[in-house]
Design an enzyme around this catalytic site. Structure first.
Site, PDB file in Angstrom:
ATOM      1  N   THR A 195       0.834  -1.210   0.000  1.00  0.00           N
ATOM      2  CA  THR A 195       0.000   0.000   0.000  1.00  0.00           C
ATOM      3  C   THR A 195       0.865   1.256   0.000  1.00  0.00           C
ATOM      4  O   THR A 195       0.380   2.331  -0.333  1.00  0.00           O
ATOM      5  CB  THR A 195      -0.906   0.047   1.252  1.00  0.00           C
ATOM      6  OG1 THR A 195      -0.071  -0.071   2.406  1.00  0.00           O
ATOM      7  CG2 THR A 195      -1.919  -1.077   1.265  1.00  0.00           C
TER       8      THR A 195
ATOM      9  N   ASP B  93       9.795   0.952   4.519  1.00  0.00           N
ATOM     10  CA  ASP B  93      10.912   0.312   5.224  1.00  0.00           C
ATOM     11  C   ASP B  93      11.875   1.349   5.805  1.00  0.00           C
ATOM     12  O   ASP B  93      12.262   1.274   6.972  1.00  0.00           O
ATOM     13  CB  ASP B  93      11.665  -0.635   4.282  1.00  0.00           C
ATOM     14  CG  ASP B  93      10.759  -1.705   3.695  1.00  0.00           C
ATOM     15  OD1 ASP B  93       9.655  -1.910   4.239  1.00  0.00           O
ATOM     16  OD2 ASP B  93      11.147  -2.323   2.687  1.00  0.00           O
TER      17      ASP B  93
HETATM   18  C1  GLA Z   1       8.939  -4.091   0.139  1.00  0.00           C
HETATM   19  C2  GLA Z   1       9.147  -2.600  -0.195  1.00  0.00           C
HETATM   20  C3  GLA Z   1       8.202  -1.721   0.596  1.00  0.00           C
HETATM   21  C4  GLA Z   1       6.751  -2.210   0.471  1.00  0.00           C
HETATM   22  C5  GLA Z   1       6.666  -3.706   0.730  1.00  0.00           C
HETATM   23  C6  GLA Z   1       5.287  -4.249   0.469  1.00  0.00           C
HETATM   24  O1  GLA Z   1       9.308  -4.330   1.465  1.00  0.00           O
HETATM   25  O2  GLA Z   1      10.481  -2.229   0.097  1.00  0.00           O
HETATM   26  O3  GLA Z   1       8.322  -0.384   0.179  1.00  0.00           O
HETATM   27  O4  GLA Z   1       6.231  -1.869  -0.770  1.00  0.00           O
HETATM   28  O5  GLA Z   1       7.588  -4.434  -0.075  1.00  0.00           O
HETATM   29  O6  GLA Z   1       4.386  -3.730   1.383  1.00  0.00           O
END
Ligand code: GLA
Length: 406
Positions: free
Chosen positions: A53, A190
């Site tokens: 999202t 993240d």
């Molecule tokens: C990875 C990406 C994040 C996010 C997740 C899915 O971890 O680095 O930015 O999009 O996938 O929620």
């Protein structure tokens, strides 16, 4: 309020202290004694709900976890950067801050190269550094080791340069490094949680407005358990970019279908618009959009359920999230489906789901404290029987975001 990192005096746990001391000793063994050595701690993350999202201007509910990357570092008199990692003991990577910094081999060093390049590009004056990375966080295991390395390296460079930076700005710079140097078109979740996590809390983060609110996870009531499938299907990296493109295709459709409504991202699309699109929007795109729109609503509701100690409802939303990621977004895999289903069978487990980008990596479960042991044993036994692999299963509390330990 934005937090500046330098001078932040987060309480240091005994485990972190020991890990920081160990990293310092390894640094000395690699680069020699002398000078002031700093140690930075950057945690991994697990997302409780709100998956895929973040790049749709949506909501996410991650927390920073105990496994970390420790970075011991020291200023150099010239303008070169030398990077070592205990995970790759054969290489010491060197580059100069005076010339153009470009991605290359070995790949693990691209996070450090990228962060240096992007900080430089943002006009931040940097100084030469020797740095050693030491992790308890598994690399490439779906717990954001890459964001931890980026934020940790960024904080190391800023600390040595004597510069403070707002945590959100550092997160954006690190996200850009990931895009440009690791070639992963990730969202902002993240880097944000690694930089700004709060002990004992998950963070409800609005990826559109940047607003953060913290949801307390009652330690007497709840444990967060992570189970690593130990697999990483190669498909993941190309499929991530494909999902982003499919979401954009969805946005283009809804903009046309609703010219009177301001639709900039799937955040602006409603469940009713999705239902109305059946039959006219391509079925795959419809499914992708349905996942994102319903997942944003689930993240918001889960944060409120956790606040009200309604763990049953939070768990139910996690199960729905998993089904939606599996069936509509199609980013799960048999190993994740198996662990999530097995976790869900155990007494005292409120809910479980895949977490992170998918195609391998980890599941996350919310459980009563007394359920942790039986859950761990069950998952290890069943997974070994089915796949012949021992999964890494552990409980963790929510920790602070990255900080300078010394
Ligand atoms: C990875 C990406 C994040 C996010 C997740 C899915 O971890 O680095 O930015 O999009 O996938 O929620």
């Amino acid at each position: 309020m934005p937090v500046s990192h330098a001078n932040s005096a987060a309480a240091v746990s005994a485990d972190d202290r020991a890990a920081a001391d160990a990293a310092k000793q390894k640094f000395i063994a690699q680069f020699g004694e002398g000078g002031r050595i700093h140690v930075i701690r950057a945690p991994g993350r697990v997302n409780l709900i709100g998956e895929h999202t973040d790049y749709n201007d949506g909501l996410v509910l991650p927390m920073a976890i105990e496994p970390t990357v420790m970075i011991a570092c020291r200023v150099r008199e010239d303008s070169s950067v030398r990077l070592a990692s205990t995970a790759f003991p054969e290489d010491v990577v060197a580059f100069s801050l005076d010339s153009a910094i470009v991605p290359g081999e070995p790949k693990w060093a691209n996070y450090g190269r990228g962060v240096a390049a992007e900080l430089k590009g943002a006009g931040i004056p940097l100084v030469g550094m020797d740095a050693l990375l030491d992790n308890t966080l598994p690399l490439g295991g779906g717990l954001s080791s890459s964001a931890a390395i980026e934020i940790g390296t960024g904080l190391a460079m800023l600390t040595l340069a004597g510069t403070e930076m707002d945590a959100d700005r550092l997160a954006l710079i690190c996200q850009k490094a990931e895009h440009e140097f690791a070639k992963v078109p990730c969202g902002i979740m993240d880097q944000t949680i690694v930089a700004s996590g709060r002990p004992g809390h998950a963070m409800l983060f609005d990826c559109r407005s940047g607003a953060k609110s913290f949801v307390k996870l009652e330690p007497g009531d709840l444990r967060v358990v992570i189970a690593n499938t130990m697999v990483h299907h190669e498909l993941g990296s190309s499929e991530y970019g494909k999902r982003r493109a499919q979401c954009e295709e969805g946005v283009a459709y809804f903009k046309k279908a609703h010219p009177g409504v301001s639709i900039k991202a799937l955040r602006d699309v409603t469940v009713k618009m999705i239902a109305d699109a059946a039959g006219s929007l391509d079925e795959i795109i419809l499914k992708r959009c349905r996942h994102v729109v319903t997942e944003i609503a689930r993240a918001l509701e889960a944060a409120s359920a956790l606040t009200k100690a309604n763990y049953e409802r939070a768990g139910e939303l996690m199960r729905e999230s998993h089904a939606s990621l599996r069936d509509d977004y199609e980013v799960s895999c048999p190993e994740l489906d198996f662990l999530a289903a097995e976790a869900g069978k155990m007494r005292g487990v409120y809910g479980a789901r895949m977490t992170g980008g998918g195609f391998g990596g980890c599941i996350v479960a919310l459980a009563q404290p007394r359920a942790v042991e039986p859950l761990t044993e069950h998952l290890v036994r069943m997974y070994q029987e089915k796949f012949g692999i021992t999964p890494n299963v552990f409980a963790t509390t929510a920790t602070a975001g990255a900080s300078v330990i010394e």
